[in-house]
Design a protein around this motif. Structure first.
Motif, PDB file in Angstrom:
ATOM      1  N   VAL A 262       0.848  -1.195   0.000  1.00  0.00           N
ATOM      2  CA  VAL A 262       0.000   0.000   0.000  1.00  0.00           C
ATOM      3  C   VAL A 262       0.888   1.252   0.000  1.00  0.00           C
ATOM      4  CG1 VAL A 262      -1.660   1.336   1.360  1.00  0.00           C
ATOM      5  CG2 VAL A 262      -1.997  -1.127   1.039  1.00  0.00           C
ATOM      6  N   ARG A 263       1.909   1.240   0.828  1.00  0.00           N
ATOM      7  CA  ARG A 263       2.829   2.392   0.858  1.00  0.00           C
ATOM      8  C   ARG A 263       3.502   2.583  -0.496  1.00  0.00           C
ATOM      9  NH1 ARG A 263       4.595   0.507   6.149  1.00  0.00           N
ATOM     10  NH2 ARG A 263       6.255  -0.607   5.068  1.00  0.00           N
ATOM     11  N   GLY A 264       3.896   1.481  -1.104  1.00  0.00           N
ATOM     12  CA  GLY A 264       4.577   1.556  -2.397  1.00  0.00           C
ATOM     13  C   GLY A 264       3.686   2.142  -3.472  1.00  0.00           C
ATOM     14  N   PHE A 265       2.475   1.630  -3.576  1.00  0.00           N
ATOM     15  CA  PHE A 265       1.555   2.139  -4.598  1.00  0.00           C
ATOM     16  C   PHE A 265       1.232   3.614  -4.359  1.00  0.00           C
ATOM     17  CE2 PHE A 265      -0.005  -2.379  -5.267  1.00  0.00           C
ATOM     18  CZ  PHE A 265       0.324  -2.440  -6.619  1.00  0.00           C
ATOM     19  N   GLN A 266       0.895   3.946  -3.113  1.00  0.00           N
ATOM     20  CA  GLN A 266       0.304   5.256  -2.850  1.00  0.00           C
ATOM     21  C   GLN A 266       1.302   6.349  -2.519  1.00  0.00           C
ATOM     22  OE1 GLN A 266      -4.136   3.900  -1.415  1.00  0.00           O
ATOM     23  NE2 GLN A 266      -2.826   4.880   0.089  1.00  0.00           N
ATOM     24  N   GLY A 267       2.505   5.980  -2.084  1.00  0.00           N
ATOM     25  CA  GLY A 267       3.446   7.006  -1.640  1.00  0.00           C
ATOM     26  C   GLY A 267       2.978   7.608  -0.331  1.00  0.00           C
ATOM     27  N   GLU A 268       3.453   8.835  -0.056  1.00  0.00           N
ATOM     28  CA  GLU A 268       3.171   9.497   1.216  1.00  0.00           C
ATOM     29  C   GLU A 268       1.686   9.621   1.510  1.00  0.00           C
ATOM     30  OE1 GLU A 268       5.355  11.562   3.551  1.00  0.00           O
ATOM     31  OE2 GLU A 268       6.372   9.695   2.930  1.00  0.00           O
ATOM     32  N   THR A 269       0.941  10.062   0.489  1.00  0.00           N
ATOM     33  CA  THR A 269      -0.465  10.366   0.716  1.00  0.00           C
ATOM     34  C   THR A 269      -1.234  10.167  -0.582  1.00  0.00           C
ATOM     35  OG1 THR A 269      -1.935  12.236   1.092  1.00  0.00           O
ATOM     36  CG2 THR A 269       0.259  12.793   0.426  1.00  0.00           C
ATOM     37  N   LEU A 270      -2.550  10.088  -0.517  1.00  0.00           N
ATOM     38  CA  LEU A 270      -3.336   9.940  -1.745  1.00  0.00           C
ATOM     39  C   LEU A 270      -3.063  11.137  -2.644  1.00  0.00           C
ATOM     40  CD1 LEU A 270      -6.847   8.757  -0.499  1.00  0.00           C
ATOM     41  CD2 LEU A 270      -4.993   7.403  -1.468  1.00  0.00           C
ATOM     42  N   GLY A 271      -2.722  10.856  -3.878  1.00  0.00           N
ATOM     43  CA  GLY A 271      -2.451  11.956  -4.800  1.00  0.00           C
ATOM     44  C   GLY A 271      -0.977  12.295  -4.921  1.00  0.00           C
ATOM     45  N   SER A 272      -0.091  11.571  -4.231  1.00  0.00           N
ATOM     46  CA  SER A 272       1.351  11.824  -4.373  1.00  0.00           C
ATOM     47  C   SER A 272       1.749  11.628  -5.837  1.00  0.00           C
ATOM     48  CB  SER A 272       2.169  10.837  -3.541  1.00  0.00           C
ATOM     49  OG  SER A 272       1.971  11.049  -2.175  1.00  0.00           O
ATOM     50  N   ALA A 273       2.613  12.507  -6.328  1.00  0.00           N
ATOM     51  CA  ALA A 273       3.013  12.446  -7.737  1.00  0.00           C
ATOM     52  C   ALA A 273       3.620  11.088  -8.067  1.00  0.00           C
ATOM     53  CB  ALA A 273       4.010  13.554  -8.021  1.00  0.00           C
ATOM     54  N   GLY A 274       3.278  10.560  -9.234  1.00  0.00           N
ATOM     55  CA  GLY A 274       3.859   9.297  -9.672  1.00  0.00           C
ATOM     56  C   GLY A 274       3.338   8.088  -8.918  1.00  0.00           C
ATOM     57  N   HIS A 275       2.300   8.270  -8.139  1.00  0.00           N
ATOM     58  CA  HIS A 275       1.737   7.150  -7.379  1.00  0.00           C
ATOM     59  C   HIS A 275       0.274   6.936  -7.746  1.00  0.00           C
ATOM     60  CE1 HIS A 275       5.082   6.127  -4.706  1.00  0.00           C
ATOM     61  NE2 HIS A 275       5.425   7.399  -4.870  1.00  0.00           N
TER      62      HIS A 275
END
Ligand code: BGC
Length: 754
Positions: A165-178
């Motif tokens: 989940v962290r990998g797909f989404q990055g820091e937060t919903l809407g993180s660039a490139g995620h």
């Protein structure tokens, strides 16, 4: 506390909602497969223009994504952008090992990086959302979808869930490139009776909560933006309409804040199951249960070769509201969740894909590097008699590479790979040639044709339409008798035979259950014949589920389990075979001896005759062939000095276990140090062992390291059937630390109130 940004988002949601018709609201909750089927595209574009589509899946061409988005933004009354979803399961353009293989890496950091890379590639073409990770605990290797998850264990499953989940989404919903992660299939799908896909599931509340829920709890805690429900139903209530599980457990207990999507067609299927009266009843009951979005094919399913286009069940929601069958407030709740997400993702500001950036993203050499490392770290060395591996390139002059999977691209990639992922694929044969150097002759014979399914996959047509068949070994023009002989002769005249066997990509995954675990086709016969030459045999196993290796293990010196290793698979496996990389993967499943043992799990309960545990069948041992957590490395590992910081603790206290791990060998080693516990007595009998901690380490020759693991009260908490609640017992615990679930280094501690 609500931040200014969140407040702003919520206000935008409300003002949009105020201006929407019932039909537009239902439209936001309707997701359609956009397939290349005649007639469907025109139908769906008209639906879209009318505001009746909120999301598409299965569009991977960025130009098409932009043109559909342009219709949504410029030609619909409200201009609400579309959300694009796709099965980004183990890579998008660069393909990584299948999920069961990634779980065998026991390396959550690596898995996070893998899914971040997959997200980056998918986002580059305009995909916003992955139907992944699959978090279904799977304890039956007959079930083809065992390949899509992290195996049998809730703890390992939970660690792999949050990492993905962290990998797909990055820091937060809407993180660039995620992209958004959509853990699936909520919940219990893996327990299908007989390992038959889509079959009924009967789970006790204890099993549900102690085994099947923890990966979902971890995925939710990591912030997953979406959850997909399952095709199956527990106790006759299909997943898409299970109010208790969606609204009370997922949202209420686990605190899930995102939106819930159905699996493909499973709202319409409520009628098929004999649960809903008709599609309107199905739509009302699914929405009322807490489901927000219907995933639907856009086609009259089961209508023969040329199904016509068809709306989903959610298209009946406006009529249901008008007829008083559904409160509009309920509909609004679901629409809010979808609008909020689209705002959070920044889709209103930036609905389109930048076509110029795609090739740069795809061409990033770091992606291939990650794929190679992932394939190296997921491989499991199951057997290495007389240290046959690694092969010594400086001494060997000839290797025979044999078997129908040695040079097959799709088998190297695995299931859930479509046209966009068919770029350069390195097969085992390619990899060995790349790594061999000038003095080592690598020769290949397939020996037998590619094994195939007796009953073709129901998805075969769809996969073809989506361009997912990569060229493999052509078997059109080979004489089977001659080819078999050629392979045996090649083995005879070579110093080592690397035999690559297993399963093709379509033999596992969805709708790919098996009634045996045999090596399909004539593979065992080929292996017997090659072994009979007397040339040492190294078996490289390709596939996505445990297979019956009883005979194969007698015929081989070494077995390297490569899974479906992905785009860089051949390079990774060759590096392992030659010792340029060190194997250290461990099994995320207990490996049965035969299909009749299934299900066999390490975390079983004691019977009334514990001493007969390995003798439950009279034909053979009832223990697995290889235990959960097992895997070898090149070299030795020694464990010593398991100590606990305290042997008497209070109910809510934490114990810390420390252990020394030593590499006495002259080679660098890879090891996954694992900690298991067992509760001796309490309000329920608990599994004989449960994994509660692990760490993958590399040790230099002679290196000794001390590792510590915490056992907090949360690790001892479980659902008790007597209490119908979670409990912590006053009791005594056993602790074991070692390199598999058969670890024998032991300690114990006691827990008392206060
Ligand atoms: C599968 C899901 C998948 C969906 C969309 C379904 O058949 O069960 O796992 O995400 O199709 O492709």
């Amino acid at each position: 506390m609500t931040t200014d940004l969140e407040k702003n988002h919520l206000e935008r949601v409300e003002s949009l909602l105020d201006s929407m018709s019932l039909e537009e609201k239902a439209g936001q909750l309707s997701q359609y497969f956009y397939l290349q089927v005649p007639g469907q595209d025109k139908f769906l574009e008209a639906e879209l223009r009318a505001g009746r589509v909120g999301s598409f899946l299965f569009v991977t061409d960025p130009t098409k994504i932009n043109s559909l988005q342009r219709i949504a933004v410029e030609e619909t009354r409200l201009g609400i952008p579309l959300l694009f979803g796709f099965d980004v399961i183990h890579g998008f353009r660069t393909i990584f090992p299948v999920p069961l293989g990634m779980a065998a890496s026991w390396d959550p950091k690596l898995y996070e990086q893998v899914q971040a890379t997959a997200a980056r590639e998918a986002r580059a073409v305009g995909i916003h959302w992955a139907f992944a990770p699959m978090l279904d605990i799977a304890r039956d290797p007959r079930w083809g979808r065992i390949v899509e998850g992290a195996g049998e264990d809730p703890y390992l499953g939970a660690r792999m869930a949050e990492a993905q989940v962290r990998g797909f989404q990055g820091e937060t919903l809407g993180s660039a490139g995620h992209i958004i992660a959509g853990p699936k299939h909520y919940v219990g799908y893996g327990a299908a009776l007989g390992g038959r896909d889509y079959d009924e599931v009967n789970l006790s509340e204890s099993e549900l909560r102690n085994v099947y829920l923890p990966p979902f709890a971890a995925g939710v805690a990591a912030g997953a933006g979406n959850i997909m429900t399952s095709y199956v139903g527990i106790g006759g209530v299909p997943g898409a309409a299970d109010r208790r599980l969606i609204t009370e457990v997922l949202r209420g207990e686990l605190g899930f804040k995102g939106f819930v999507v159905s699996d493909a067609a499973s709202v319409v299927d409520l009628v098929t199951h004999g649960f809903a009266r008709d599609e309107r009843d199905a739509a009302v009951r699914a929405l009322s249960a807490g489901l927000d979005m219907e995933m639907w094919l856009g086609l009259q399913f089961g209508a023969g070769a040329n199904p016509g286009p068809k709306q989903g069940a959610f298209a009946t929601l406006p009529a249901a509201v008008e007829a008083g069958e559904l409160d509009e407030k309920q509909l609004n709740e679901a629409v809010r969740r979808i609008l909020l997400l689209k705002i959070q993702l920044g889709l209103f500001e930036q609905p389109y894909v930048d076509l110029d950036g795609i090739q740069t993203t795809f061409g990033d050499p770091a992606h291939r590097e990650t794929a190679r490392v992932a394939a190296e770290r997921s491989a499991v060395l199951l057997r290495n008699e007389g240290n046959k591996l690694p092969l010594d390139r400086t001494k060997l002059r000839s290797i025979a590479v044999i078997g129908p999977l040695a040079d097959n691209k799709m088998a190297t990639l695995g299931p859930w790979v479509f046209a966009q992922g068919l770029g350069a694929t390195v097969t085992v044969l390619d990899g060995l040639k790349n790594a061999a150097g000038d003095n080592l002759k690598i020769e290949f014979a397939s020996g037998i044709p590619l094994p195939s399914r007796a009953i073709p996959s129901p998805f075969a047509g769809m996969a073809e339409a989506l361009g997912s068949t990569a060229p493999g070994v052509s078997t059109d023009d080979f004489d089977e008798v001659e080819e078999f002989k050629r392979a045996v002769e090649l083995a005879r005249s070579s110093e080592v035979a690397v035999v690559v066997l297993g399963e093709t990509d379509d033999m596992n995954g969805e709708s790919a259950s098996r009634s045996t675990l045999d090596l399909p086709g004539r593979q065992l016969e080929l292996l017997e014949a090659v072994a009979a030459t007397g040339t040492p045999v190294v078996l490289v196993l390709i596939g996505g589920r445990p297979l019956d290796l009883r005979r194969a293990s007698q015929l081989t010196s070494a077995i390297l389990l490569g899974w479906h290793p992905g785009s860089e698979g051949g390079n990774a496996l060759a590096r392992l075979l030659f010792g340029d990389a060190v194997p250290g993967g461990k099994l995320p499943v207990s490996w049965p001896r035969s299909v009749g043992q299934v299900p066999v799990i390490y975390s079983r309960l004691n019977s009334h005759q514990p001493h007969t545990a390995s003798k439950r069948y009279w034909e053979e041992e009832s223990t697995p062939l290889y235990p959960f957590g097992f895997g070898l490395t090149y070299g030795q590992v020694e464990y010593s000095n398991l100590t606990l910081n305290s042997t008497n603790i209070g109910l809510n206290e934490t114990v810390t276990a420390s252990v020394e791990v030593h590499n006495p060998s002259g080679k660098q080693i890879e090891e996954v140090v694992q900690l298991y516990i067992h509760q001796r007595y309490g309000r329920a009998a608990r599994p004989v062992r449960e994994l509660k901690g692990f760490e993958r380490i590399t040790l230099a020759p002679g290196e000794k390291r001390t590792l510590s693991f915490e056992i907090p009260s949360s690790a001892r908490r479980y659902w008790s059937a007597t209490e119908q609640n979670y409990v912590l017992d006053e009791t005594t615990f056993d602790v074991w630390v070692g390199g598999s679930s058969a670890a024998d280094l032991h300690a114990e501690f006691t827990v008392k109130e206060g």
